[in-house]
Design a protein around this motif. Sequence first.
Motif, PDB file in Angstrom:
ATOM      1  N   GLY A 197       1.675  20.446   2.633  1.00 39.08           N
ATOM      2  CA  GLY A 197       1.703  21.861   2.938  1.00 39.08           C
ATOM      3  C   GLY A 197       0.330  22.322   3.385  1.00 39.08           C
ATOM      4  O   GLY A 197      -0.609  21.537   3.526  1.00 39.08           O
ATOM      5  N   ILE A 198       0.193  23.621   3.620  1.00 35.62           N
ATOM      6  CA  ILE A 198      -1.085  24.196   4.011  1.00 35.62           C
ATOM      7  C   ILE A 198      -1.354  25.412   3.130  1.00 35.62           C
ATOM      8  O   ILE A 198      -0.429  26.027   2.573  1.00 35.62           O
ATOM      9  N   GLY A 199      -2.621  25.736   2.987  1.00 35.93           N
ATOM     10  CA  GLY A 199      -2.987  26.915   2.216  1.00 35.93           C
ATOM     11  C   GLY A 199      -2.727  26.743   0.741  1.00 35.93           C
ATOM     12  O   GLY A 199      -2.891  25.659   0.177  1.00 35.93           O
ATOM     13  N   SER A 200      -2.306  27.813   0.099  1.00 32.02           N
ATOM     14  CA  SER A 200      -2.059  27.809  -1.334  1.00 32.02           C
ATOM     15  C   SER A 200      -0.933  28.782  -1.646  1.00 32.02           C
ATOM     16  O   SER A 200      -0.467  29.536  -0.784  1.00 32.02           O
ATOM     17  N   ARG A 201      -0.467  28.765  -2.893  1.00 32.89           N
ATOM     18  CA  ARG A 201       0.584  29.679  -3.336  1.00 32.89           C
ATOM     19  C   ARG A 201       0.228  30.186  -4.728  1.00 32.89           C
ATOM     20  O   ARG A 201      -0.458  29.495  -5.502  1.00 32.89           O
ATOM     21  N   ASP A 202       0.715  31.358  -5.077  1.00 29.34           N
ATOM     22  CA  ASP A 202       0.442  31.956  -6.367  1.00 29.34           C
ATOM     23  C   ASP A 202       1.668  31.831  -7.263  1.00 29.34           C
ATOM     24  O   ASP A 202       2.807  32.053  -6.822  1.00 29.34           O
ATOM     25  N   VAL A 217       0.851  -1.182   0.000  1.00 28.68           N
ATOM     26  CA  VAL A 217       0.000   0.000   0.000  1.00 28.68           C
ATOM     27  C   VAL A 217       0.890   1.237   0.000  1.00 28.68           C
ATOM     28  O   VAL A 217       1.979   1.233   0.603  1.00 28.68           O
ATOM     29  N   VAL A 218       0.451   2.293  -0.704  1.00 33.87           N
ATOM     30  CA  VAL A 218       1.184   3.557  -0.781  1.00 33.87           C
ATOM     31  C   VAL A 218       0.186   4.697  -0.614  1.00 33.87           C
ATOM     32  O   VAL A 218      -0.916   4.668  -1.175  1.00 33.87           O
ATOM     33  N   LYS A 219       0.579   5.696   0.141  1.00 30.51           N
ATOM     34  CA  LYS A 219      -0.174   6.947   0.285  1.00 30.51           C
ATOM     35  C   LYS A 219       0.768   8.082  -0.062  1.00 30.51           C
ATOM     36  O   LYS A 219       1.863   8.190   0.507  1.00 30.51           O
ATOM     37  N   ALA A 220       0.357   8.966  -1.004  1.00 29.26           N
ATOM     38  CA  ALA A 220       1.229  10.051  -1.449  1.00 29.26           C
ATOM     39  C   ALA A 220       0.425  11.332  -1.561  1.00 29.26           C
ATOM     40  O   ALA A 220      -0.636  11.357  -2.187  1.00 29.26           O
ATOM     41  N   GLU A 221       0.944  12.399  -0.959  1.00 31.14           N
ATOM     42  CA  GLU A 221       0.224  13.666  -0.979  1.00 31.14           C
ATOM     43  C   GLU A 221       1.180  14.830  -0.801  1.00 31.14           C
ATOM     44  O   GLU A 221       2.285  14.684  -0.263  1.00 31.14           O
ATOM     45  N   LEU A 222       0.745  15.985  -1.284  1.00 29.66           N
ATOM     46  CA  LEU A 222       1.478  17.219  -1.030  1.00 29.66           C
ATOM     47  C   LEU A 222       1.422  17.532   0.453  1.00 29.66           C
ATOM     48  O   LEU A 222       0.396  17.308   1.106  1.00 29.66           O
ATOM     49  N   ALA A 279      -6.210  12.800  -7.031  1.00 28.46           N
ATOM     50  CA  ALA A 279      -5.873  14.214  -7.104  1.00 28.46           C
ATOM     51  C   ALA A 279      -7.019  14.999  -7.740  1.00 28.46           C
ATOM     52  O   ALA A 279      -7.970  14.424  -8.285  1.00 28.46           O
ATOM     53  N   GLU A 280      -6.914  16.314  -7.700  1.00 27.83           N
ATOM     54  CA  GLU A 280      -7.885  17.173  -8.359  1.00 27.83           C
ATOM     55  C   GLU A 280      -7.882  16.875  -9.862  1.00 27.83           C
ATOM     56  O   GLU A 280      -6.822  16.668 -10.460  1.00 27.83           O
ATOM     57  N   TYR A 281      -9.066  16.835 -10.475  1.00 28.87           N
ATOM     58  CA  TYR A 281      -9.264  16.534 -11.895  1.00 28.87           C
ATOM     59  C   TYR A 281      -9.030  15.056 -12.223  1.00 28.87           C
ATOM     60  O   TYR A 281      -8.961  14.682 -13.379  1.00 28.87           O
ATOM     61  N   GLU A 282      -8.888  14.226 -11.212  1.00 28.31           N
ATOM     62  CA  GLU A 282      -8.655  12.788 -11.430  1.00 28.31           C
ATOM     63  C   GLU A 282      -9.868  12.014 -10.935  1.00 28.31           C
ATOM     64  O   GLU A 282     -10.507  12.417  -9.955  1.00 28.31           O
ATOM     65  N   GLU A 324      -2.078  34.810 -13.322  1.00 28.08           N
ATOM     66  CA  GLU A 324      -1.684  34.512 -11.948  1.00 28.08           C
ATOM     67  C   GLU A 324      -2.594  33.406 -11.435  1.00 28.08           C
ATOM     68  O   GLU A 324      -3.813  33.556 -11.391  1.00 28.08           O
ATOM     69  N   VAL A 325      -1.993  32.275 -11.058  1.00 26.02           N
ATOM     70  CA  VAL A 325      -2.742  31.071 -10.700  1.00 26.02           C
ATOM     71  C   VAL A 325      -2.450  30.709  -9.253  1.00 26.02           C
ATOM     72  O   VAL A 325      -1.290  30.765  -8.803  1.00 26.02           O
ATOM     73  N   SER A 326      -3.482  30.345  -8.525  1.00 24.98           N
ATOM     74  CA  SER A 326      -3.330  29.892  -7.144  1.00 24.98           C
ATOM     75  C   SER A 326      -3.346  28.371  -7.119  1.00 24.98           C
ATOM     76  O   SER A 326      -4.305  27.739  -7.595  1.00 24.98           O
ATOM     77  N   LEU A 327      -2.281  27.764  -6.591  1.00 26.51           N
ATOM     78  CA  LEU A 327      -2.154  26.309  -6.524  1.00 26.51           C
ATOM     79  C   LEU A 327      -2.258  25.838  -5.077  1.00 26.51           C
ATOM     80  O   LEU A 327      -1.669  26.447  -4.179  1.00 26.51           O
ATOM     81  N   PRO A 328      -2.969  24.738  -4.825  1.00 27.54           N
ATOM     82  CA  PRO A 328      -3.053  24.217  -3.460  1.00 27.54           C
ATOM     83  C   PRO A 328      -1.735  23.608  -3.021  1.00 27.54           C
ATOM     84  O   PRO A 328      -0.983  23.044  -3.827  1.00 27.54           O
ATOM     85  N   ASN A 329      -1.441  23.724  -1.765  1.00 26.15           N
ATOM     86  CA  ASN A 329      -0.223  23.142  -1.198  1.00 26.15           C
ATOM     87  C   ASN A 329      -0.467  21.785  -0.552  1.00 26.15           C
ATOM     88  O   ASN A 329       0.449  21.223   0.058  1.00 26.15           O
ATOM     89  N   SER A 330      -1.682  21.259  -0.647  1.00 24.72           N
ATOM     90  CA  SER A 330      -2.004  19.960  -0.054  1.00 24.72           C
ATOM     91  C   SER A 330      -2.903  19.189  -1.014  1.00 24.72           C
ATOM     92  O   SER A 330      -3.382  19.730  -2.013  1.00 24.72           O
ATOM     93  N   GLY A 331      -3.114  17.913  -0.702  1.00 25.66           N
ATOM     94  CA  GLY A 331      -3.958  17.070  -1.537  1.00 25.66           C
ATOM     95  C   GLY A 331      -3.185  15.877  -2.075  1.00 25.66           C
ATOM     96  O   GLY A 331      -1.951  15.814  -2.022  1.00 25.66           O
ATOM     97  N   ASN A 332      -3.917  14.893  -2.606  1.00 28.31           N
ATOM     98  CA  ASN A 332      -3.302  13.665  -3.120  1.00 28.31           C
ATOM     99  C   ASN A 332      -2.542  13.931  -4.415  1.00 28.31           C
ATOM    100  O   ASN A 332      -2.914  14.799  -5.211  1.00 28.31           O
TER     101      ASN A 332
END
Length: 735
Positions: free
Chosen positions: A603-608, A596-601, A667-670, A623-631
Amino acid sequence: MAQATLPHHLPLFLALSLAVHVAQAAEPAQSNPHDHDPVDLAAVEVRATPLRGTADDLVRPVEVLAGARLEAAKSNSLGGTVDKLSGVQSSYFGPGVGRPIIRGFDGARVQVLSDGLGSGDVSTVSVDHAVSIEPFLAEQIEVLKGPATLLYGSGAIGGAVNVVDGRVPEAATAQPLQGRAELRGGTVNDQRTGMFRLDGTSASGNVVFHFDALHRETGDYDIPGHAESARLLAEEGETPEPGTGGTLANSSVRTDSAALGVSWVGDRGFVGVGYSLFNNRYGVPGHAHEEAHDHDHDDHDDHDDDDHADEALHGEEGVRIVMDQRRTELRGGLDRLGPFESLRAKLARTEYTHTEFEDGEVGTVFDNTSTEARVELVHQPISGWDGAFGVQWSQREFLAVGDEAFVPGSEARDLGVFWIAEHGFFEDRTQLEIGLRHDRNEVDVADGAAIGPDRDFDTTSLSAALRWNLSDAAHLSFGLDRAQRSPTAEELYSNGLHVATGSVELGDPDLEVETANRTEIGVHWHNGPLELAASIWHVRYDDFVYLAETGIDEGDGPVRAWTQQDARFDGAEASLDWTFIENRTGAWALRVFGDVVKAELDGIGSRDIDVAVPHGDHAHHYEVSLPNSGNLPRIAPARVGGELRWETAAWRASVGAVRYAEQEDVAEYETVTPGYTLVDAHLAWHLDTPGGNAVEVFVDGSNLLDEEARPHTSFLKDLAPLPGRGIEFGIRGFF
């Protein structure tokens, strides 16, 4: 066509019944001198490390396939050959393409080696690019789990797979002339494969030669149902016509491989040269370049956009790939050099061309010319430390021309030096291994002023591993690593439409080195017929490089940008082997494994970030805001498997099943991928002839329940399922 009329459990019942019936009629086991016999894999010497040892002796986690186990596991792709080892799965882009995934890592983080040197292909650039190593010609395959940067540099931060083929002989053969040949066919894809291998030694015992050749042809393979998944059909509002389906179009493969090697072997060493060629022609199923959209990028770390990918991958015409590689190798070794036990030197020059045909016309051509050299010097014990020094150098010239040339031409140079050593303490009840490596990586890009500056990186990797022998039967192992990887040219300089992903892919020339810190604890217990191994591990990445979905679409497809963020990987794996009966009926053994494997970002919040989408002579800035967490995307699902084996002198049989769990950590969009179960069986009959030769007849069954299986690691999961029920049969000869 797929045999959907058979009851799902009938093939499994017949395989078990046949194995039991044969066992009852079997004669007592007799010894067999041939090298295809059952092999104690824990006792096979691992060649991937200069401090030679067996998989059972080495402090680091290593798994080996050889002998009859390798024969049963061999597949058309390297990934498919090793994907039943615990912690190892395969990417999938049709039957011609499958790259190993080790503990959730693949692409540019897993190094594929041909007896210690890189394969010289471009399989890390895009998922439709195959590995240029033929597993049917392998003598043994070694999988190094965890960072192998200490031995093989930046591209092995997630692990390495070393294929040993013996194409440059290093020792005299046991007989003046010996070899093997095999013919096989298959029902699921009308496979026809033939291979031949010959090794020999001159009367003087000093000249040793090797020759091998392989030819494989397959047609489009059978599938249970339709190529498109139920999710995709429902999304598009399509209802398949009755009687359609059952075959995956454009999934045929043709492979040709050959090699010749000659060595001079003396009492203290050898020197040899080899030349090999590999030609692979395969279709990309469910995949056409309609309106300049196409297949997907191989790096495991980019984000998946199923909605866009589904639309982009549809088309009426197929895409064919012709891959051609020519490789020249020079190898030598010398033993007993005063304070040094041995010297080993390797040099390979590889010329590789990958041509993609769209509707019969040349679409994109990839040229990759690489030269790699490696020297290993094993020294005599120093204050009780056995160790080895090594130097590795490589140069790569890469050029892509055509629709998929989203990455500019580049020249990369790498130079690495390393030292690895081990020491036994407390009467060798405790073994400590330490190591250090430093690399200098340089990337010079064509038209650098327009795309980005040339870059150079310094990476340093440190490693420590401890093995504590609790008793003769059990030991604990502990591992600590700090490994670094420099960004690749596509991560730095991508700047346009990547036809493979149907997206605009943007690199970041300011990317920095990523650093992985690994901890691992393992246990191994072996008592007579019972063997148990288990491990848990954690990897924390600083500045993990991945391809992020920006949410922008300007008509050419979604815009994705290479960026960095901290990430963490956690996993566990276990296996049990138990020979529970060994008597006149033969040896009965059970194997159970899981991972079994678990993989995720992490971090917290987001970055531009600023995204500049090219449009002719100018660019549109967002200018795009990307999440710092998630699968993270396309992470291999959890699974559990088992196999029942039976062996005598004349017979071998097995039946097994692997359950792949539903992958919901997406992940997002998956999208979520349903689980599935794959059942296989193998039967072989062996006969030794009076002249010392041998013949073996075999039958192998795969996906016997004819399940619809769609690997979550595949970009084509909604367009190309795995093959349905298939039977392979053939004959092997040993002389």
